[in-house]
Design an enzyme around this catalytic site. Structure first.
Site, PDB file in Angstrom:
ATOM      1  N   LYS A 182     -28.264  26.642  21.502  1.00  0.00           N
ATOM      2  CA  LYS A 182     -27.303  27.716  21.672  1.00  0.00           C
ATOM      3  C   LYS A 182     -26.336  27.727  20.480  1.00  0.00           C
ATOM      4  O   LYS A 182     -26.291  26.724  19.784  1.00  0.00           O
ATOM      5  CB  LYS A 182     -26.562  27.580  23.000  1.00  0.00           C
ATOM      6  CG  LYS A 182     -25.600  26.387  23.047  1.00  0.00           C
ATOM      7  CD  LYS A 182     -24.888  26.334  24.359  1.00  0.00           C
ATOM      8  CE  LYS A 182     -23.566  27.058  24.317  1.00  0.00           C
ATOM      9  NZ  LYS A 182     -22.434  26.266  23.832  1.00  0.00           N
TER      10      LYS A 182
ATOM     11  N   ASP B 152     -30.728  24.901  27.110  1.00  0.00           N
ATOM     12  CA  ASP B 152     -29.376  24.877  27.649  1.00  0.00           C
ATOM     13  C   ASP B 152     -29.231  23.445  28.136  1.00  0.00           C
ATOM     14  O   ASP B 152     -29.872  23.045  29.107  1.00  0.00           O
ATOM     15  CB  ASP B 152     -29.233  25.862  28.818  1.00  0.00           C
ATOM     16  CG  ASP B 152     -27.816  25.862  29.361  1.00  0.00           C
ATOM     17  OD1 ASP B 152     -27.247  24.776  29.533  1.00  0.00           O
ATOM     18  OD2 ASP B 152     -27.282  26.957  29.618  1.00  0.00           O
ATOM     19  N   HIS B 153     -28.406  22.661  27.449  1.00  0.00           N
ATOM     20  CA  HIS B 153     -28.458  21.212  27.722  1.00  0.00           C
ATOM     21  C   HIS B 153     -28.029  20.880  29.152  1.00  0.00           C
ATOM     22  O   HIS B 153     -28.311  19.792  29.638  1.00  0.00           O
ATOM     23  CB  HIS B 153     -27.676  20.415  26.671  1.00  0.00           C
ATOM     24  CG  HIS B 153     -26.203  20.387  26.878  1.00  0.00           C
ATOM     25  ND1 HIS B 153     -25.377  21.387  26.446  1.00  0.00           N
ATOM     26  CD2 HIS B 153     -25.390  19.472  27.477  1.00  0.00           C
ATOM     27  CE1 HIS B 153     -24.132  21.092  26.769  1.00  0.00           C
ATOM     28  NE2 HIS B 153     -24.105  19.939  27.396  1.00  0.00           N
TER      29      HIS B 153
ATOM     30  N   LYS C 194     -29.486  17.865  32.543  1.00  0.00           N
ATOM     31  CA  LYS C 194     -28.681  16.929  33.334  1.00  0.00           C
ATOM     32  C   LYS C 194     -29.354  16.703  34.694  1.00  0.00           C
ATOM     33  O   LYS C 194     -29.685  17.667  35.389  1.00  0.00           O
ATOM     34  CB  LYS C 194     -27.268  17.482  33.555  1.00  0.00           C
ATOM     35  CG  LYS C 194     -26.446  17.590  32.281  1.00  0.00           C
ATOM     36  CD  LYS C 194     -25.046  18.090  32.608  1.00  0.00           C
ATOM     37  CE  LYS C 194     -24.284  18.509  31.369  1.00  0.00           C
ATOM     38  NZ  LYS C 194     -23.809  17.420  30.537  1.00  0.00           N
TER      39      LYS C 194
ATOM     40  N   GLU D 123     -12.767  20.433  31.028  1.00  0.00           N
ATOM     41  CA  GLU D 123     -12.835  19.388  30.011  1.00  0.00           C
ATOM     42  C   GLU D 123     -11.421  18.958  29.643  1.00  0.00           C
ATOM     43  O   GLU D 123     -10.482  19.757  29.750  1.00  0.00           O
ATOM     44  CB  GLU D 123     -13.516  19.919  28.749  1.00  0.00           C
ATOM     45  CG  GLU D 123     -14.934  20.389  28.974  1.00  0.00           C
ATOM     46  CD  GLU D 123     -15.584  20.809  27.666  1.00  0.00           C
ATOM     47  OE1 GLU D 123     -16.275  19.980  27.064  1.00  0.00           O
ATOM     48  OE2 GLU D 123     -15.383  21.950  27.245  1.00  0.00           O
TER      49      GLU D 123
ATOM     50  N   ASP E 229     -18.866  30.409  24.916  1.00  0.00           N
ATOM     51  CA  ASP E 229     -19.305  29.028  24.728  1.00  0.00           C
ATOM     52  C   ASP E 229     -19.899  28.440  26.020  1.00  0.00           C
ATOM     53  O   ASP E 229     -20.830  27.642  25.969  1.00  0.00           O
ATOM     54  CB  ASP E 229     -18.088  28.188  24.289  1.00  0.00           C
ATOM     55  CG  ASP E 229     -18.469  26.804  23.802  1.00  0.00           C
ATOM     56  OD1 ASP E 229     -19.551  26.669  23.206  1.00  0.00           O
ATOM     57  OD2 ASP E 229     -17.678  25.857  24.015  1.00  0.00           O
TER      58      ASP E 229
ATOM     59  N   HIS F 238     -24.156  27.777  30.404  1.00  0.00           N
ATOM     60  CA  HIS F 238     -24.041  26.653  31.341  1.00  0.00           C
ATOM     61  C   HIS F 238     -23.609  27.089  32.745  1.00  0.00           C
ATOM     62  O   HIS F 238     -24.204  26.708  33.747  1.00  0.00           O
ATOM     63  CB  HIS F 238     -23.038  25.620  30.822  1.00  0.00           C
ATOM     64  CG  HIS F 238     -23.312  25.179  29.416  1.00  0.00           C
ATOM     65  ND1 HIS F 238     -24.582  25.102  28.900  1.00  0.00           N
ATOM     66  CD2 HIS F 238     -22.487  24.786  28.424  1.00  0.00           C
ATOM     67  CE1 HIS F 238     -24.516  24.674  27.637  1.00  0.00           C
ATOM     68  NE2 HIS F 238     -23.254  24.481  27.323  1.00  0.00           N
TER      69      HIS F 238
ATOM     70  N   LYS G  27     -10.806  24.013  28.193  1.00  0.00           N
ATOM     71  CA  LYS G  27     -10.575  22.777  27.448  1.00  0.00           C
ATOM     72  C   LYS G  27      -9.130  22.339  27.663  1.00  0.00           C
ATOM     73  O   LYS G  27      -8.283  23.141  28.038  1.00  0.00           O
ATOM     74  CB  LYS G  27     -10.838  23.015  25.965  1.00  0.00           C
ATOM     75  CG  LYS G  27     -12.309  23.342  25.694  1.00  0.00           C
ATOM     76  CD  LYS G  27     -12.700  23.048  24.275  1.00  0.00           C
ATOM     77  CE  LYS G  27     -14.156  23.401  24.004  1.00  0.00           C
ATOM     78  NZ  LYS G  27     -15.102  22.390  24.513  1.00  0.00           N
TER      79      LYS G  27
END
Ligand code: BG6
Length: 491
Positions: free
Chosen positions: A149, A178-179, A183, A217, A236, A241, A341
């Site tokens: 991405k 998409d990491h 998971k 985060e 982002d 995600h 964030k």
């Protein structure tokens, strides 16, 4: 074990390669899932050679192994030596046809996965270069491309990119990463829902009041100011995600775990996301930006003071939104999404808030005072699941108290933590695209956030400041209008 394969990493001397890809390959090697003929060719423009790259990767793998020490032993030296000796470096400019000619000569025939660990502006160029040099032709072998991405910056650019890729590749050769899908706990959402009989009957509008999805985060923009300025929290995190978490939570059961069956269901649910009416935007979309504050006991600067950030920037570092999923299962059940964030805690979770008991049998505890029934799927950093409900407090007088039942992954399945990329790289080598996004999945994710992007462009979603280390802008609370709803606390 994966079939023999050459992994070509564009951006091979970059951060992602050292920090995540090579450690993932090392874990695959430890698990004996790589073929003896496996090798890596790292392609990049920097002045580097095999030995220098191998030394650099040895330092980062030692760091990685040191972090794992609580769970495993030190670096497995013979395994690392084997892997390291199978990594080579090719210096080349991604825009120069000679790079692809050199690569073709080096690879010859045989299976190949091309991993695009580069800035998004190179995706089209590299795939075109691969196509023009014949590297994408599958003559008795496979040729696959993994794309990181961000996949586009909005629906229009994602469509264009899909169209460009299709000139050199068939859809079955494209693995959009998409990491989050790597998971374990994200994959577990489907296992939990579809391998148990007790949850699914409750998983609908009759029993669920609303759903909250949080990806909070504590980190700021770190050294990524330049990238983040043009991106912001919405692009982002949300179309990719967060939408994947929503899809896993809300999709119908696929007819099988075949890649296309799963991805068909995901697309259907993402396409059912209700586009927020412009007039109601203040009620459905909030953008925030952090100001100076403290994280733990550390003072941190505000977003506007971070390196490479325009001091008048309008980029958001937090978004909260309310969306509806317009289908029979979810009609009338709001999904509240938030990510940001520099919040007070690092926490990714999906919280299913069930409806209250219909009748106040316990006179001392009116229905609205009962502990709400919430099932929280903890994605990270704690991994597992909690169910909250009411129970009778001990004693002669009937009084109720809130209790929790908790399943913790680590208690049941203690394993060394993975990077999440192991499964994704392995799946690509064996040709299983279930955990990768198809063109229509990516486009549906972008379509779902298009009204929010438009709202910003039209000045309808002003920035709300929040102090670093807090729960985000207070305006986000107004999204959860209605009886007794509030965001779960970030702790
Ligand atoms: C990345 C975003 O895709 O995901 C980052 O670009 C973000 O800004 C990261 O920090 C979060 O990933 P994780 O795995 O730490 O939740």
């Amino acid at each position: 074990r994966a079939p023999p394969c050459t992994l070509v990493i564009f951006g091979g001397s970059g951060d992602l390669t050292a920090r995540l890809l090579v450690p993932a390959l090392y874990n695959l090697a430890v698990a004996q899932l790589l073929d003896p003929g496996f090798r890596v060719i790292a392609v990049d423009w920097q002045d580097q050679n095999d030995e220098k790259l191998r030394e650099k990767l040895t330092v980062s793998i030692q760091d990685f192994a040191a972090k794992r020490q609580a769970h495993a032993t030190l670096l497995d030296v013979p395994v690392w030596t084997w892997l390291r000796d199978h990594i080579s470096y090719l210096r080349g400019d991604f825009q120069n046809p000679d790079t692809y000619a050199a690569l073709a000569a080096e690879i010859g025939t045989g299976n190949c996965v091309f991993y695009l660990a580069v800035a998004a502006r190179f995706f089209g160029t590299i795939v075109e270069g691969l196509g023009a040099s014949g590297l994408t032709r599958e003559d008795g072998c496979f040729r696959r491309v993994i794309i990181e991405k961000p996949f586009g910056a909005d629906l229009g650019s994602a469509r264009l990119l899909n169209r460009d890729l299709a000139k050199s590749l068939s859809e079955s050769q494209i693995y959009r990463i998409d990491h989050y899908l790597g998971k374990e706990t994200v994959q577990n959402i489907l296992a939990l829902r579809f391998s148990n009989g007790i949850f699914e009957p409750l998983w609908n509008r009759q029993n669920i009041d609303h759903v909250q999805i949080t990806a909070a985060e504590t980190v700021g923009v770190e050294a990524r100011g330049r990238f983040y300025e043009g991106t912001g929290a919405l692009r982002d995190m949300v179309p990719n995600h967060i939408m994947q978490l929503l899809a896993m939570t809300a999709m119908e059961a696929p007819s099988s775990f075949d890649a296309d069956a799963v991805r068909d269901e995901k697309s259907k649910v993402l396409q059912a996301i209700h586009h927020m009416p412009q007039g109601n935007l203040p009620l459905t979309y909030v953008r925030g930006q952090y100001t100076a504050g403290t994280i733990g006991d550390r003072a941190v600067p505000g977003y506007l003071e971070e390196p490479d950030i325009d001091p008048h920037s309008d980029t958001e570092t937090y978004v909260a939104m309310k969306v509806a999923v317009d289908n029979w299962r979810w009609a009338g059940v709001p999904f509240y999404l938030r990510t940001g964030k520099r919040l007070s805690a690092r926490k990714t979770e999906v919280a299913i808030h069930f409806k209250q008991a219909p009748y106040a049998l316990f006179r001392d505890t009116p229905v609205e005072k009962l502990t709400p029934n919430i099932m929280v799927l903890h994605i990270q950093p704690s991994e597992g699941c909690t169910i909250q409900f009411s129970a009778k407090r001990p004693g002669p007088i009937v009084k109720l108290g809130g209790v929790r039942m908790k399943f913790d992954y680590a208690d049941w399945f203690p394993v060394a933590p993975s990077t999440g990329y192991e499964t994704l790289i392995y799946d690509c080598m064996i040709g299983d695209a279930t955990l990768f996004q198809r063109a229509d999945n990516v486009e549906a994710g972008w379509a779902a956030v298009e009204p929010a992007l438009e709202a910003r462009a039209e000045g309808l979603a002003p920035i709300r400041p929040y102090v670093a280390g807090t729960r985000g802008p207070a305006e986000a609370d107004t999204l959860l209008e209605g009886k007794g709803r509030s965001w779960l606390r970030l702790r």
